[in-house]
Each structure stands twice: as C-alpha cells, then as structure tokens.
Design a protein around this motif. Structure first.
Motif, mmCIF file in Angstrom:
data_model
loop_
_atom_site.group_PDB
_atom_site.id
_atom_site.type_symbol
_atom_site.label_atom_id
_atom_site.label_comp_id
_atom_site.label_asym_id
_atom_site.label_seq_id
_atom_site.Cartn_x
_atom_site.Cartn_y
_atom_site.Cartn_z
ATOM 1 N N GLY A 248 39.379 -11.592 33.583
ATOM 2 C CA GLY A 248 40.600 -11.799 32.809
ATOM 3 C C GLY A 248 41.723 -10.943 33.347
ATOM 4 N N ALA A 249 41.776 -10.834 34.688
ATOM 5 C CA ALA A 249 42.716 -9.898 35.326
ATOM 6 C C ALA A 249 44.125 -10.463 35.470
ATOM 7 N N GLY A 250 44.317 -11.725 35.089
ATOM 8 C CA GLY A 250 45.617 -12.350 35.324
ATOM 9 C C GLY A 250 46.632 -12.102 34.219
ATOM 10 N N LYS B 103 40.889 -17.274 35.198
ATOM 11 C CA LYS B 103 40.865 -18.734 35.169
ATOM 12 C C LYS B 103 42.036 -19.335 35.931
ATOM 13 N N THR B 104 43.232 -18.746 35.783
ATOM 14 C CA THR B 104 44.440 -19.362 36.321
ATOM 15 C C THR B 104 44.839 -18.689 37.637
ATOM 16 N N VAL B 105 44.738 -19.462 38.733
ATOM 17 C CA VAL B 105 44.957 -18.896 40.074
ATOM 18 C C VAL B 105 46.344 -18.265 40.187
ATOM 19 N N GLU B 106 47.374 -18.941 39.649
ATOM 20 C CA GLU B 106 48.750 -18.435 39.816
ATOM 21 C C GLU B 106 48.887 -17.039 39.203
ATOM 22 N N LYS B 107 48.258 -16.840 38.059
ATOM 23 C CA LYS B 107 48.356 -15.514 37.409
ATOM 24 C C LYS B 107 47.677 -14.458 38.263
ATOM 25 N N LEU B 108 46.526 -14.808 38.846
ATOM 26 C CA LEU B 108 45.809 -13.850 39.705
ATOM 27 C C LEU B 108 46.648 -13.532 40.939
ATOM 28 N N PRO C 96 39.016 -16.967 41.498
ATOM 29 C CA PRO C 96 39.349 -17.890 40.419
ATOM 30 C C PRO C 96 38.058 -18.525 39.893
ATOM 31 N N LEU C 97 37.819 -18.381 38.613
ATOM 32 C CA LEU C 97 36.583 -18.924 38.035
ATOM 33 C C LEU C 97 36.804 -19.191 36.558
ATOM 34 N N ASP C 98 36.437 -20.398 36.110
ATOM 35 C CA ASP C 98 36.489 -20.696 34.679
ATOM 36 C C ASP C 98 35.133 -20.331 34.084
ATOM 37 N N MET C 99 35.102 -19.270 33.316
ATOM 38 C CA MET C 99 33.842 -18.771 32.776
ATOM 39 C C MET C 99 33.240 -19.725 31.740
ATOM 40 N N LYS C 100 34.024 -20.699 31.305
ATOM 41 C CA LYS C 100 33.472 -21.678 30.365
ATOM 42 C C LYS C 100 32.455 -22.577 31.074
ATOM 43 N N LEU D 157 34.378 -6.012 31.916
ATOM 44 C CA LEU D 157 34.171 -7.374 31.412
ATOM 45 C C LEU D 157 35.122 -7.555 30.229
ATOM 46 N N ASN D 158 36.279 -8.077 30.531
ATOM 47 C CA ASN D 158 37.411 -8.092 29.597
ATOM 48 C C ASN D 158 37.763 -9.501 29.100
ATOM 49 N N ALA D 159 37.552 -10.527 29.932
ATOM 50 C CA ALA D 159 37.978 -11.888 29.563
ATOM 51 C C ALA D 159 37.252 -12.360 28.310
ATOM 52 N N PHE E 153 32.017 -3.233 28.661
ATOM 53 C CA PHE E 153 32.203 -4.450 27.870
ATOM 54 C C PHE E 153 33.442 -4.274 26.989
ATOM 55 N N THR E 154 33.945 -5.393 26.469
ATOM 56 C CA THR E 154 35.127 -5.320 25.589
ATOM 57 C C THR E 154 34.761 -5.854 24.211
ATOM 58 N N THR E 155 34.931 -4.996 23.216
ATOM 59 C CA THR E 155 34.655 -5.408 21.849
ATOM 60 C C THR E 155 35.967 -5.496 21.069
ATOM 61 N N SER F 264 48.899 -12.305 24.587
ATOM 62 C CA SER F 264 48.990 -13.655 24.024
ATOM 63 C C SER F 264 47.870 -13.901 23.012
ATOM 64 N N MET F 265 46.693 -13.266 23.211
ATOM 65 C CA MET F 265 45.631 -13.442 22.217
ATOM 66 C C MET F 265 46.060 -12.867 20.865
ATOM 67 N N ARG F 266 46.646 -11.686 20.894
ATOM 68 C CA ARG F 266 47.095 -11.038 19.654
ATOM 69 C C ARG F 266 48.175 -11.893 18.972
HETATM 70 N N1 NAP Z 1 44.952 -7.903 22.293
HETATM 71 C C1 NAP Z 1 44.322 -7.333 21.284
HETATM 72 O O1 NAP Z 1 44.932 -6.925 20.296
HETATM 73 C C2 NAP Z 1 42.818 -7.178 21.333
HETATM 74 C C3 NAP Z 1 42.187 -6.513 20.259
HETATM 75 C C4 NAP Z 1 40.818 -6.343 20.289
HETATM 76 C C5 NAP Z 1 40.084 -6.815 21.360
HETATM 77 N N2 NAP Z 1 40.716 -7.461 22.387
HETATM 78 C C6 NAP Z 1 39.889 -7.908 23.516
HETATM 79 O O2 NAP Z 1 40.499 -7.476 24.722
HETATM 80 C C7 NAP Z 1 40.185 -8.402 25.770
HETATM 81 C C8 NAP Z 1 41.471 -8.845 26.453
HETATM 82 O O3 NAP Z 1 42.250 -9.510 25.485
HETATM 83 P P1 NAP Z 1 43.801 -9.858 25.692
HETATM 84 O O4 NAP Z 1 44.439 -9.598 24.397
HETATM 85 O O5 NAP Z 1 44.314 -9.234 26.933
HETATM 86 O O6 NAP Z 1 43.686 -11.449 25.861
HETATM 87 P P2 NAP Z 1 44.601 -12.491 26.673
HETATM 88 O O7 NAP Z 1 45.979 -11.982 26.821
HETATM 89 O O8 NAP Z 1 44.360 -13.791 26.007
HETATM 90 O O9 NAP Z 1 43.915 -12.477 28.114
HETATM 91 C C9 NAP Z 1 42.617 -12.990 28.258
HETATM 92 C C10 NAP Z 1 42.282 -13.069 29.715
HETATM 93 O O10 NAP Z 1 41.000 -13.689 29.825
HETATM 94 C C11 NAP Z 1 41.082 -14.784 30.722
HETATM 95 N N3 NAP Z 1 40.198 -15.865 30.341
HETATM 96 C C12 NAP Z 1 40.168 -16.544 29.167
HETATM 97 N N4 NAP Z 1 39.290 -17.547 29.230
HETATM 98 C C13 NAP Z 1 38.739 -17.494 30.466
HETATM 99 C C14 NAP Z 1 37.780 -18.290 31.142
HETATM 100 N N5 NAP Z 1 37.218 -19.358 30.549
HETATM 101 N N6 NAP Z 1 37.451 -17.970 32.409
HETATM 102 C C15 NAP Z 1 38.033 -16.912 33.026
HETATM 103 N N7 NAP Z 1 38.969 -16.142 32.455
HETATM 104 C C16 NAP Z 1 39.319 -16.435 31.173
HETATM 105 C C17 NAP Z 1 42.517 -15.244 30.631
HETATM 106 O O11 NAP Z 1 42.841 -15.971 31.808
HETATM 107 P P3 NAP Z 1 43.984 -17.132 31.756
HETATM 108 O O12 NAP Z 1 45.232 -16.426 31.323
HETATM 109 O O13 NAP Z 1 44.000 -17.645 33.131
HETATM 110 O O14 NAP Z 1 43.486 -18.102 30.731
HETATM 111 C C18 NAP Z 1 43.262 -13.939 30.505
HETATM 112 O O15 NAP Z 1 43.469 -13.348 31.759
HETATM 113 C C19 NAP Z 1 39.399 -9.524 25.117
HETATM 114 O O16 NAP Z 1 38.020 -9.296 25.289
HETATM 115 C C20 NAP Z 1 39.758 -9.409 23.649
HETATM 116 O O17 NAP Z 1 38.738 -9.927 22.820
HETATM 117 C C21 NAP Z 1 42.059 -7.642 22.398
#
Ligand code: NAP
Length: 245
Positions: free
Chosen positions: A20-22, A45-50, A69-73, A99-101, A150-152, A202-204
């Motif tokens: 999830g380095a992108g 997952k997204t090559v351009e971001k990487l 580039p790898l889709d972990m799904k 292990l963050n993705a 790991f990421t919790t 973006s997840m938040r």
């Molecule tokens: N942000 C918070 O407040 C928060 C709080 C608690 C825990 N966390 C944890 O922190 C970690 C990082 O979260 P974040 O907030 O940085 O999330 P994010 O902005 O959504 O980033 C997630 C990353 O994971 C990649 N990813 C998602 N699905 C994937 C797949 N199928 N294959 C490969 N890569 C994939 C995304 O790649 P694409 O962009 O290419 O899809 C993106 O680079 C996660 O484990 C999350 O559960 C975050």
C-alpha cells in the motif's frame, strides 16, 4: 504522538517492503524509510501512484526503490513466493516489511454484511497478510535484524458497531502477529503491530466523511513509530501492539 528521533542513515543497507505504498500511510512510510537510507520495495495496486512515489524518492536523492504492482485481492500464495524470489534475486535480502495495505469494505449492520464484501475484506486484510508473511519469513530470518510490522486499528482489539468485516479482520491480524512473534521469540526476527490512530487519508475520509479534518493527524506526523519499529533500536521489541498516537 509516539516519541522517537531516528538517527540519520539508521536504515542504511536495509531492504524494506511496504504494501500500500502508493497512498496514505504507506506512501509516507516508504518515503521516510528511503529518507533514512533503506532501499524500499513499493507494493500497491495502482501503478501510477507507485510511479509517483518512485519519482519522489529518486528526485530526493534517496536509494532507488523497486516497484511491484499487485492487486492483493486476486494475488495467490505463489505470487508472493515469486515476488520474494525476485526481490532476493535483485536486492539480496529483506530486512523489513510493513504490511500496511488494507481495505475498509462497507460500514454496515452485522446482519447486512454482504458475502462479497466479507470475502474481499478478508482476502486483502487477512489472507493476503498471512500469505505474504509465509513468503517473507524464511528470507527475513536470514537477516541479522529483521522487522515484520502488521497494521491494526482502534477496532482491532475492541469491536465497534457497523465495522464488522474490517474490525474482525484486524482482530485476526493482531492474533496472527502474536502467534508469529511467539514462534520467533529469541530469533533475529521481531514481529509487531502498529495502530496508526486517526490519520488523514482517503480511507479515513471514507469512514468519517463529516469530521473536521484539521483535527486529524497527517500521515507524516505518525512516522516516528514506523521508523522506530524498523530501526535496530527496536531489536528487543516483539509481539507488541503499539499506538502511533
Ligand atoms: N487512516 C487511518 O485513520 C487509519 C486508522 C487505523 C488504521 N489504519 C490502517 O492503516 C493502513 C493504511 O491505511 P490508509 O489510511 O493509509 O489507507 P488508504 O489511504 O486507503 O491507503 C491504502 C493503501 O492500500 C492499497 N491497497 C488497497 N487495496 C489493495 C489491493 N487490493 N492490493 C494492493 N494494494 C491495495 C492502496 O492502493 P491503491 O491506492 O492503489 O488502491 C493504498 O495504497 C491500513 O491497514 C488501515 O487499516 C488507518
């Protein structure tokens, strides 16, 4: 915020995989690991971001990273084994893995969790983490100081209404971390989990669209713990769940 001042070049000569380095926290961690001297392998997952992160790292004069580039799904255990062989073939060793993705899935009442969302979240957040760890550990244990992170989440040890699949996947991730840490206690491999806390990504934004974003930490703010657990200063830390904030 976790208090740690990383020494310049503390990650020199280390090869570190970041999933999830992108984007989001993974992007900030990749940039910081490179800044402190590591050769970073950027998986996402997204090559351009990487490619953008690759360019940023190169333009800043840090060690040249690699991109996977790898889709972990859809990835299988064999993909991760082949990936580790490729990294070792080119970079010789793997000393760290973040292990963050992860994916959020949908916030929904428990009785309405769809089979597809459940499966997708478990595939990315749990099965892929297990397969990655299985592929990485034999190589990482050959390093004289290796860190698997790991990421919790805040819902990874305390359940919360409507956070079903995501929360349950993080509970299982913490369990996996503890099992592996116990198996490798006393070895050169340490295994821990980071709870980032609320961080502006973006997840938040998807989980809390209405919150005041000015009150939320930037990914850069939480990097001290990410650096600490990857540096040799944390050599004695194993089996812990640590809060970045
Ligand atoms: N942000 C918070 O407040 C928060 C709080 C608690 C825990 N966390 C944890 O922190 C970690 C990082 O979260 P974040 O907030 O940085 O999330 P994010 O902005 O959504 O980033 C997630 C990353 O994971 C990649 N990813 C998602 N699905 C994937 C797949 N199928 N294959 C490969 N890569 C994939 C995304 O790649 P694409 O962009 O290419 O899809 C993106 O680079 C996660 O484990 C999350 O559960 C975050």
């Amino acid at each position: 915020m976790f208090d740690y001042q990383a020494q310049p070049n503390c990650l020199q000569n280390k090869t570190i995989l970041v999933t999830g380095a992108g984007a989001g926290i993974g992007r900030a961690a990749a940039l910081n690991y490179a800044k402190f001297g590591a050769t970073v392998v950027l998986l996402g997952k997204t090559v351009e971001k990487l490619e953008q992160v690759y360019d940023e790292i190169v333009n800043l004069g840090y060690p040249e990273p690699a991109i996977i580039p790898l889709d972990m799904k859809g990835a299988t255990a064999q993909h991760y084994k082949d990936m580790v062989s490729t990294i070792v073939g080119q970079l010789k060793h793997i000393d760290g893995a973040l292990l963050n993705a992860s994916i959020l899935g949908e916030l929904t009442p428990f009785t309405q969790i769809s089979a597809q969302i459940w499966q997708d979240v478990m595939q990315v957040n749990l099965n892929a983490q297990m397969q990655l760890a299985q592929a990485l550990i034999p190589t990482m244990t050959q390093s004289n100081s290796a860190s698997l992170i790991f990421t919790t989440s805040g819902v990874g040890n305390q359940g919360r209404a409507f956070w079903g699949p995501y929360s349950i996947s993080k509970f299982a991730t913490e369990g996996m971390m503890q099992v592996i840490a116990d198996e490798y206690e006393g070895s050169s491999l340490r295994v821990n989990a980071i709870n980032p806390g609320a961080t502006k990504t973006s997840m938040r934004a998807t989980a809390f669209p209405a919150e005041d974003k000015s009150l939320i930490a930037e990914a850069e703010d939480i990097m001290p713990l990410y650096l600490y657990l990857m540096s040799d200063d944390s050599k004695a830390v194993n089996g812990q769940r640590l809060n970045a904030q």
